[in-house]
Design a protein around this motif. Structure first.
Motif, PDB file in Angstrom:
ATOM      1  N   ILE A 194     -90.796 -35.464 100.508  1.00 46.50           N
ATOM      2  CA  ILE A 194     -91.027 -35.884  99.124  1.00 46.50           C
ATOM      3  C   ILE A 194     -90.262 -37.175  98.837  1.00 46.50           C
ATOM      4  CG2 ILE A 194     -90.581 -35.265  96.702  1.00 46.50           C
ATOM      5  CD1 ILE A 194     -91.261 -32.325  97.562  1.00 46.50           C
ATOM      6  N   ALA A 195     -89.041 -37.275  99.338  1.00 45.63           N
ATOM      7  CA  ALA A 195     -88.257 -38.504  99.158  1.00 45.63           C
ATOM      8  C   ALA A 195     -88.963 -39.694  99.799  1.00 45.63           C
ATOM      9  CB  ALA A 195     -86.854 -38.335  99.734  1.00 45.63           C
ATOM     10  N   THR A 196     -89.549 -39.483 100.954  1.00 45.59           N
ATOM     11  CA  THR A 196     -90.296 -40.556 101.611  1.00 45.59           C
ATOM     12  C   THR A 196     -91.554 -40.879 100.825  1.00 45.59           C
ATOM     13  OG1 THR A 196     -89.447 -39.929 103.776  1.00 45.59           O
ATOM     14  CG2 THR A 196     -91.488 -41.218 103.735  1.00 45.59           C
ATOM     15  N   MET A 197     -92.271 -39.852 100.398  1.00 49.14           N
ATOM     16  CA  MET A 197     -93.515 -40.020  99.657  1.00 49.14           C
ATOM     17  C   MET A 197     -93.303 -40.811  98.365  1.00 49.14           C
ATOM     18  SD  MET A 197     -95.839 -36.873  98.343  1.00 49.14           S
ATOM     19  CE  MET A 197     -97.455 -37.111  97.631  1.00 49.14           C
ATOM     20  N   LEU A 198     -92.214 -40.519  97.648  1.00 53.02           N
ATOM     21  CA  LEU A 198     -91.952 -41.160  96.362  1.00 53.02           C
ATOM     22  C   LEU A 198     -90.903 -42.271  96.455  1.00 53.02           C
ATOM     23  CD1 LEU A 198     -91.914 -37.990  94.059  1.00 53.02           C
ATOM     24  CD2 LEU A 198     -93.815 -39.552  94.553  1.00 53.02           C
ATOM     25  N   GLY A 199     -90.499 -42.595  97.666  1.00 51.89           N
ATOM     26  CA  GLY A 199     -89.426 -43.564  97.864  1.00 51.89           C
ATOM     27  C   GLY A 199     -89.677 -44.933  97.277  1.00 51.89           C
ATOM     28  N   LYS A 200     -90.929 -45.355  97.218  1.00 47.12           N
ATOM     29  CA  LYS A 200     -91.249 -46.683  96.681  1.00 47.12           C
ATOM     30  C   LYS A 200     -91.881 -46.600  95.299  1.00 47.12           C
ATOM     31  CE  LYS A 200     -91.664 -48.760 101.208  1.00 47.12           C
ATOM     32  NZ  LYS A 200     -92.524 -49.450 102.169  1.00 47.12           N
ATOM     33  N   ALA A 201     -91.799 -45.438  94.662  1.00 48.95           N
ATOM     34  CA  ALA A 201     -92.400 -45.246  93.337  1.00 48.95           C
ATOM     35  C   ALA A 201     -91.497 -45.750  92.214  1.00 48.95           C
ATOM     36  CB  ALA A 201     -92.738 -43.771  93.113  1.00 48.95           C
ATOM     37  N   GLY A 202     -90.293 -46.183  92.553  1.00 49.99           N
ATOM     38  CA  GLY A 202     -89.398 -46.716  91.537  1.00 49.99           C
ATOM     39  C   GLY A 202     -88.776 -45.652  90.645  1.00 49.99           C
ATOM     40  N   GLN A 231     -82.337 -33.808  95.755  1.00 50.36           N
ATOM     41  CA  GLN A 231     -81.227 -34.638  96.236  1.00 50.36           C
ATOM     42  C   GLN A 231     -81.621 -35.770  97.185  1.00 50.36           C
ATOM     43  OE1 GLN A 231     -78.053 -33.931  94.782  1.00 50.36           O
ATOM     44  NE2 GLN A 231     -77.959 -36.084  95.400  1.00 50.36           N
ATOM     45  N   PRO A 232     -82.510 -35.563  98.168  1.00 48.97           N
ATOM     46  CA  PRO A 232     -82.822 -36.688  99.058  1.00 48.97           C
ATOM     47  C   PRO A 232     -83.383 -37.920  98.336  1.00 48.97           C
ATOM     48  CG  PRO A 232     -83.519 -34.636 100.071  1.00 48.97           C
ATOM     49  CD  PRO A 232     -83.114 -34.310  98.655  1.00 48.97           C
ATOM     50  N   LEU A 233     -84.247 -37.708  97.349  1.00 52.30           N
ATOM     51  CA  LEU A 233     -84.778 -38.851  96.606  1.00 52.30           C
ATOM     52  C   LEU A 233     -83.704 -39.458  95.716  1.00 52.30           C
ATOM     53  CD1 LEU A 233     -87.177 -40.674  95.985  1.00 52.30           C
ATOM     54  CD2 LEU A 233     -87.762 -39.105  94.122  1.00 52.30           C
ATOM     55  N   ALA A 234     -82.898 -38.618  95.092  1.00 51.11           N
ATOM     56  CA  ALA A 234     -81.800 -39.131  94.265  1.00 51.11           C
ATOM     57  C   ALA A 234     -80.854 -39.977  95.119  1.00 51.11           C
ATOM     58  CB  ALA A 234     -81.056 -37.973  93.602  1.00 51.11           C
ATOM     59  N   ASP A 235     -80.500 -39.478  96.292  1.00 53.49           N
ATOM     60  CA  ASP A 235     -79.620 -40.231  97.192  1.00 53.49           C
ATOM     61  C   ASP A 235     -80.256 -41.549  97.589  1.00 53.49           C
ATOM     62  OD1 ASP A 235     -77.749 -38.183  97.096  1.00 53.49           O
ATOM     63  OD2 ASP A 235     -78.273 -37.378  99.075  1.00 53.49           O
ATOM     64  N   ARG A 236     -81.517 -41.502  97.926  1.00 53.26           N
ATOM     65  CA  ARG A 236     -82.235 -42.697  98.371  1.00 53.26           C
ATOM     66  C   ARG A 236     -82.222 -43.777  97.290  1.00 53.26           C
ATOM     67  NH1 ARG A 236     -87.718 -42.763 101.678  1.00 53.26           N
ATOM     68  NH2 ARG A 236     -88.151 -44.970 101.563  1.00 53.26           N
ATOM     69  N   ASN A 237     -82.313 -43.350  96.016  1.00 49.69           N
ATOM     70  CA  ASN A 237     -82.390 -44.301  94.910  1.00 49.69           C
ATOM     71  C   ASN A 237     -81.060 -44.509  94.196  1.00 49.69           C
ATOM     72  OD1 ASN A 237     -85.065 -44.376  95.583  1.00 49.69           O
ATOM     73  ND2 ASN A 237     -85.827 -43.578  93.658  1.00 49.69           N
ATOM     74  N   GLY A 238     -79.977 -43.909  94.723  1.00 49.47           N
ATOM     75  CA  GLY A 238     -78.672 -44.071  94.109  1.00 49.47           C
ATOM     76  C   GLY A 238     -78.566 -43.432  92.731  1.00 49.47           C
ATOM     77  N   LEU A 239     -79.212 -42.281  92.566  1.00 47.29           N
ATOM     78  CA  LEU A 239     -79.252 -41.593  91.272  1.00 47.29           C
ATOM     79  C   LEU A 239     -78.517 -40.262  91.340  1.00 47.29           C
ATOM     80  CD1 LEU A 239     -83.063 -42.106  90.592  1.00 47.29           C
ATOM     81  CD2 LEU A 239     -81.183 -43.444  89.626  1.00 47.29           C
ATOM     82  N   GLN A 240     -78.162 -39.752  90.182  1.00 46.51           N
ATOM     83  CA  GLN A 240     -77.618 -38.401  90.070  1.00 46.51           C
ATOM     84  C   GLN A 240     -78.772 -37.462  89.710  1.00 46.51           C
ATOM     85  OE1 GLN A 240     -74.333 -37.343  90.518  1.00 46.51           O
ATOM     86  NE2 GLN A 240     -74.110 -39.404  91.325  1.00 46.51           N
TER      87      GLN A 240
END
Length: 173
Positions: free
Chosen positions: A58-66, A83-92
């Protein structure tokens, strides 16, 4: 005409011209997913190896969705999915109470930028409807792959697109 009233009139005219542009700005999309596959033991089980892989997918799928905001319920499995998407985007990961979905919807509608919400099979359909989308078929106990994309329209309507995160586990809605 004195300077101050002319400036006020000019400012009002500029503001009136810019207001429609703000409404036409890129709408914030809302993505909603169920947590990944979970372990079968414990009151608040963690994700299984398959669920952890789904969270990465899911983090990969949405990684470029901003994605600018990530929400999850307080359970371990939803937080681990987010968590993986949050980590990828520097978010909590921001926590929400699944018993008060209207509060989450109101909060998200006040944000700018795309949002990810991680929930549960019994809460996602209601959230989709509260955001104005079409939930489709009920989410079954063994279905973990549905990803809703809700796209706000300029007319106030909501377009619902349903994706599948890999690996596929359930029937499409």
């Amino acid at each position: 005409m004195p300077l101050l009233p002319r400036l006020s009139a000019a400012f009002a005219l500029v503001l009136a011209m810019l207001t429609p542009c703000a409404a036409l700005a890129d709408p914030a999309m809302v993505y909603l997913v169920r947590h990944g596959e979970k372990e079968t033991v414990g009151k608040d089980p963690a994700l299984s190896a398959e669920g952890l892989q789904r969270a990465r997918n899911i983090a990969t799928m949405l990684g470029k969705a901003g994605i600018r905001h990530v929400f999850a319920t307080p359970t371990v499995r939803t937080r681990q999915t987010a968590q993986p998407l949050a980590d990828r985007n520097g978010l909590q990961v921001e926590l929400y109470d699944p018993r008060t979905p209207q509060a989450l919807v109101a909060k998200v509608k006040g944000l700018s930028g795309p949002v990810l919400v991680v929930g549960h099979s019994n809460t996602l359909p209601e959230l989709v409807r509260l955001f104005g989308g079409q939930a489709g078929a009920e989410i079954t106990d063994n279905e973990f792959d549905r990803v809703y994309q809700l796209i706000p329209g300029a007319d106030g309507g909501m377009t619902t697109v349903v994706f599948t995160s890999l690996p596929e586990t359930g029937a499409a809605p």
